[in-house]
Design a protein around this motif. Sequence first.
Motif, PDB file in Angstrom:
ATOM      1  N   GLY A 151      38.738  39.044  51.067  1.00  0.00           N
ATOM      2  CA  GLY A 151      39.699  40.130  50.889  1.00  0.00           C
ATOM      3  C   GLY A 151      40.190  40.309  49.459  1.00  0.00           C
ATOM      4  O   GLY A 151      40.994  41.191  49.178  1.00  0.00           O
ATOM      5  N   ASP A 152      39.739  39.499  48.526  1.00  0.00           N
ATOM      6  CA  ASP A 152      40.167  39.634  47.119  1.00  0.00           C
ATOM      7  C   ASP A 152      39.311  40.652  46.366  1.00  0.00           C
ATOM      8  O   ASP A 152      38.185  40.955  46.778  1.00  0.00           O
ATOM      9  CB  ASP A 152      39.985  38.299  46.375  1.00  0.00           C
ATOM     10  CG  ASP A 152      41.129  37.334  46.641  1.00  0.00           C
ATOM     11  OD1 ASP A 152      42.132  37.759  47.225  1.00  0.00           O
ATOM     12  OD2 ASP A 152      40.985  36.154  46.257  1.00  0.00           O
ATOM     13  N   ASP A 153      39.825  41.110  45.240  1.00  0.00           N
ATOM     14  CA  ASP A 153      38.981  41.790  44.248  1.00  0.00           C
ATOM     15  C   ASP A 153      38.589  40.719  43.243  1.00  0.00           C
ATOM     16  O   ASP A 153      39.451  39.984  42.752  1.00  0.00           O
ATOM     17  CB  ASP A 153      39.778  42.887  43.532  1.00  0.00           C
ATOM     18  CG  ASP A 153      40.212  43.966  44.509  1.00  0.00           C
ATOM     19  OD1 ASP A 153      39.381  44.378  45.338  1.00  0.00           O
ATOM     20  OD2 ASP A 153      41.396  44.366  44.458  1.00  0.00           O
ATOM     21  N   VAL A 154      37.297  40.596  42.958  1.00  0.00           N
ATOM     22  CA  VAL A 154      36.860  39.525  42.047  1.00  0.00           C
ATOM     23  C   VAL A 154      35.980  40.085  40.928  1.00  0.00           C
ATOM     24  O   VAL A 154      35.366  41.147  41.067  1.00  0.00           O
ATOM     25  CB  VAL A 154      36.085  38.397  42.787  1.00  0.00           C
ATOM     26  CG1 VAL A 154      36.941  37.747  43.858  1.00  0.00           C
ATOM     27  CG2 VAL A 154      34.786  38.907  43.372  1.00  0.00           C
ATOM     28  N   LEU A 155      35.954  39.330  39.842  1.00  0.00           N
ATOM     29  CA  LEU A 155      35.074  39.665  38.719  1.00  0.00           C
ATOM     30  C   LEU A 155      33.947  38.639  38.658  1.00  0.00           C
ATOM     31  O   LEU A 155      34.175  37.449  38.913  1.00  0.00           O
ATOM     32  CB  LEU A 155      35.825  39.587  37.384  1.00  0.00           C
ATOM     33  CG  LEU A 155      37.073  40.450  37.191  1.00  0.00           C
ATOM     34  CD1 LEU A 155      37.664  40.177  35.799  1.00  0.00           C
ATOM     35  CD2 LEU A 155      36.729  41.926  37.344  1.00  0.00           C
ATOM     36  N   ALA A 174      34.490  39.132  49.443  1.00  0.00           N
ATOM     37  CA  ALA A 174      35.497  39.853  48.659  1.00  0.00           C
ATOM     38  C   ALA A 174      35.557  41.321  49.068  1.00  0.00           C
ATOM     39  O   ALA A 174      34.598  41.860  49.618  1.00  0.00           O
ATOM     40  CB  ALA A 174      35.156  39.737  47.180  1.00  0.00           C
ATOM     41  N   ASP A 175      36.706  41.942  48.793  1.00  0.00           N
ATOM     42  CA  ASP A 175      36.849  43.382  49.032  1.00  0.00           C
ATOM     43  C   ASP A 175      35.986  44.159  48.055  1.00  0.00           C
ATOM     44  O   ASP A 175      35.313  45.115  48.403  1.00  0.00           O
ATOM     45  CB  ASP A 175      38.311  43.772  48.812  1.00  0.00           C
ATOM     46  CG  ASP A 175      38.943  44.233  50.088  1.00  0.00           C
ATOM     47  OD1 ASP A 175      38.346  43.967  51.144  1.00  0.00           O
ATOM     48  OD2 ASP A 175      40.029  44.850  50.013  1.00  0.00           O
ATOM     49  N   SER A 176      36.086  43.735  46.771  1.00  0.00           N
ATOM     50  CA  SER A 176      35.263  44.383  45.749  1.00  0.00           C
ATOM     51  C   SER A 176      34.822  43.346  44.721  1.00  0.00           C
ATOM     52  O   SER A 176      35.524  42.364  44.471  1.00  0.00           O
ATOM     53  CB  SER A 176      36.066  45.478  45.041  1.00  0.00           C
ATOM     54  OG  SER A 176      36.960  44.885  44.123  1.00  0.00           O
ATOM     55  N   VAL A 177      33.630  43.584  44.193  1.00  0.00           N
ATOM     56  CA  VAL A 177      33.086  42.691  43.166  1.00  0.00           C
ATOM     57  C   VAL A 177      32.750  43.555  41.956  1.00  0.00           C
ATOM     58  O   VAL A 177      32.026  44.544  42.085  1.00  0.00           O
ATOM     59  CB  VAL A 177      31.794  41.995  43.662  1.00  0.00           C
ATOM     60  CG1 VAL A 177      31.228  41.087  42.572  1.00  0.00           C
ATOM     61  CG2 VAL A 177      32.050  41.222  44.946  1.00  0.00           C
ATOM     62  N   THR A 178      33.295  43.180  40.804  1.00  0.00           N
ATOM     63  CA  THR A 178      32.972  43.920  39.579  1.00  0.00           C
ATOM     64  C   THR A 178      32.226  42.990  38.631  1.00  0.00           C
ATOM     65  O   THR A 178      32.738  41.936  38.254  1.00  0.00           O
ATOM     66  CB  THR A 178      34.249  44.435  38.887  1.00  0.00           C
ATOM     67  OG1 THR A 178      34.968  45.223  39.834  1.00  0.00           O
ATOM     68  CG2 THR A 178      33.912  45.266  37.665  1.00  0.00           C
ATOM     69  N   VAL A 179      31.000  43.392  38.292  1.00  0.00           N
ATOM     70  CA  VAL A 179      30.219  42.612  37.330  1.00  0.00           C
ATOM     71  C   VAL A 179      30.602  43.090  35.930  1.00  0.00           C
ATOM     72  O   VAL A 179      30.517  44.282  35.631  1.00  0.00           O
ATOM     73  CB  VAL A 179      28.702  42.815  37.555  1.00  0.00           C
ATOM     74  CG1 VAL A 179      27.899  42.095  36.476  1.00  0.00           C
ATOM     75  CG2 VAL A 179      28.303  42.330  38.949  1.00  0.00           C
ATOM     76  N   VAL A 180      31.028  42.148  35.112  1.00  0.00           N
ATOM     77  CA  VAL A 180      31.448  42.465  33.742  1.00  0.00           C
ATOM     78  C   VAL A 180      30.348  41.967  32.807  1.00  0.00           C
ATOM     79  O   VAL A 180      30.093  40.765  32.726  1.00  0.00           O
ATOM     80  CB  VAL A 180      32.785  41.749  33.423  1.00  0.00           C
ATOM     81  CG1 VAL A 180      33.165  41.930  31.968  1.00  0.00           C
ATOM     82  CG2 VAL A 180      33.884  42.248  34.356  1.00  0.00           C
ATOM     83  N   HIS A 181      29.700  42.906  32.129  1.00  0.00           N
ATOM     84  CA  HIS A 181      28.572  42.512  31.263  1.00  0.00           C
ATOM     85  C   HIS A 181      28.817  43.007  29.846  1.00  0.00           C
ATOM     86  O   HIS A 181      29.256  44.135  29.641  1.00  0.00           O
ATOM     87  CB  HIS A 181      27.272  43.077  31.833  1.00  0.00           C
ATOM     88  CG  HIS A 181      26.062  42.661  31.054  1.00  0.00           C
ATOM     89  ND1 HIS A 181      25.938  41.413  30.479  1.00  0.00           N
ATOM     90  CD2 HIS A 181      24.913  43.320  30.751  1.00  0.00           C
ATOM     91  CE1 HIS A 181      24.773  41.332  29.851  1.00  0.00           C
ATOM     92  NE2 HIS A 181      24.133  42.482  30.008  1.00  0.00           N
ATOM     93  N   ARG A 182      28.474  42.155  28.883  1.00  0.00           N
ATOM     94  CA  ARG A 182      28.831  42.464  27.492  1.00  0.00           C
ATOM     95  C   ARG A 182      27.958  43.536  26.843  1.00  0.00           C
ATOM     96  O   ARG A 182      28.272  44.020  25.771  1.00  0.00           O
ATOM     97  CB  ARG A 182      28.804  41.189  26.657  1.00  0.00           C
ATOM     98  CG  ARG A 182      27.444  40.527  26.545  1.00  0.00           C
ATOM     99  CD  ARG A 182      27.578  39.201  25.816  1.00  0.00           C
ATOM    100  NE  ARG A 182      26.302  38.505  25.742  1.00  0.00           N
ATOM    101  CZ  ARG A 182      26.151  37.296  25.228  1.00  0.00           C
ATOM    102  NH1 ARG A 182      27.179  36.643  24.738  1.00  0.00           N
ATOM    103  NH2 ARG A 182      24.968  36.733  25.179  1.00  0.00           N
ATOM    104  N   ARG A 183      26.825  43.886  27.500  1.00  0.00           N
ATOM    105  CA  ARG A 183      25.963  44.955  26.969  1.00  0.00           C
ATOM    106  C   ARG A 183      25.839  46.051  28.033  1.00  0.00           C
ATOM    107  O   ARG A 183      26.499  45.995  29.055  1.00  0.00           O
ATOM    108  CB  ARG A 183      24.578  44.394  26.649  1.00  0.00           C
ATOM    109  CG  ARG A 183      24.596  43.342  25.565  1.00  0.00           C
ATOM    110  CD  ARG A 183      23.188  42.893  25.202  1.00  0.00           C
ATOM    111  NE  ARG A 183      22.529  42.208  26.308  1.00  0.00           N
ATOM    112  CZ  ARG A 183      21.306  42.477  26.748  1.00  0.00           C
ATOM    113  NH1 ARG A 183      20.600  43.454  26.210  1.00  0.00           N
ATOM    114  NH2 ARG A 183      20.767  41.797  27.740  1.00  0.00           N
ATOM    115  N   ASP A 184      24.949  47.052  27.783  1.00  0.00           N
ATOM    116  CA  ASP A 184      24.794  48.101  28.802  1.00  0.00           C
ATOM    117  C   ASP A 184      23.452  47.984  29.521  1.00  0.00           C
ATOM    118  O   ASP A 184      22.997  48.920  30.163  1.00  0.00           O
ATOM    119  CB  ASP A 184      24.957  49.499  28.180  1.00  0.00           C
ATOM    120  CG  ASP A 184      23.920  49.789  27.118  1.00  0.00           C
ATOM    121  OD1 ASP A 184      23.072  48.906  26.864  1.00  0.00           O
ATOM    122  OD2 ASP A 184      23.952  50.890  26.542  1.00  0.00           O
TER     123      ASP A 184
END
Length: 344
Positions: A151-155, A174-184
Amino acid sequence: MNDTELSETVHDVVIVGSGVAGLSAAVYAARADLEPIVLEGPEPGGQLTLTTEVENYLGFPEGVGGMELIQRGKEQAQRFGAEFVHGAVERAALEERPFALELSNGDTLETQALIVATGASARWVGAENEDELMGYGLSTCATCDGAFHRGDDVLVIGGGDSAMEEALFLAKFADSVTVVHRRDELRASDIMARRARDHDQIEFRWNTELLEIHGSRDDGVTGATLVSHPDGRPKEKLDSGEDVEHEDVDVGGIFYGVGHVPNTTFLEDTAVDLDDEGYLQTLEGMTTETAVDGVFGAGDVMDPDYRQAVTAAGTGSMAALDAESWLEEQAVESEAAVAVEADD
Ligand code: NAP
């Protein structure tokens, strides 16, 4: 063997590391009657114990659990006489033989041949508060800690296969997963990238890095400060004073999936060659020999490229075979030396 016997015996071969490479080396060395000692360090069983399903290890068409594969390998090595001992090597004295390995508990082990199979450990990104919050909502292992984040939002930080694997696993809880990447652009393989991109609960933040983690040991992770720049690698731009966007986000968990660093600190003052990233260098050609006669490398500690369970098992078996041949050569040489002395 009890502790005194372990310290007073000069072993034929000590294998440092009990991941798949160390276990494979142990099976081969034990079958060759070398009575190997396997040192299990701070992460017994290595990276596979942190994986759920292994789908690409030959011989398991339905896949096999990482932990199960390791447990079976350990039993297999023990069946042939390998002995497992807890202990991390603090210092290795490799100038003379037998080699001496000083362990963190103060014991010293002596061995004729040494197989280094210490693998690699998860890399950290250097965000503010990571020391404080590692294990308190910040993790390097989704399969170990993912279930705490229902149920969390996680990175997830990173853009390689590890990050994709973590994101896909976390999306189950998780409720939502956001992948954080340093490039595109992702570094991950096409198949893993596609699975993550096609997943409804997984989003991507491109050209973005994690600057600071918010929270406390009591409350866990509560949020993060992210920085972004359209040209990527925003943290570098911060240092050079460029205009970088800051954003605070509320999240309940953060997972690092930014690769690994080889565990070779104990070799830094020895004649074993290490590359700029610390990977153990073996000699040219298909061998596990190193610059120090009698020292062999196996698995992820010497492999920055393939890093697969099956390749680690392969180099583990090679290291044991190389050590066995080398020990035989030493025995022949010392017999010849004794014969010459007797003739004199
Ligand atoms: P990797 O391929 O080296 O990827 C590391 C990722 O983390 C890269 O995207 C890198 O960014 C990013 N990164 C590194 N340091 C960072 C930092 N300080 N801050 C922010 N981002 C950082 O490592 P990996 O994903 O662990 O994979 C290693 C090997 O294992 C690969 O060969 C992979 O194929 C294999 N593997 C396979 C599977 C599978 O098939 N299921 C699963 C896991 C791993 P840049 O892209 O900008 O360099």
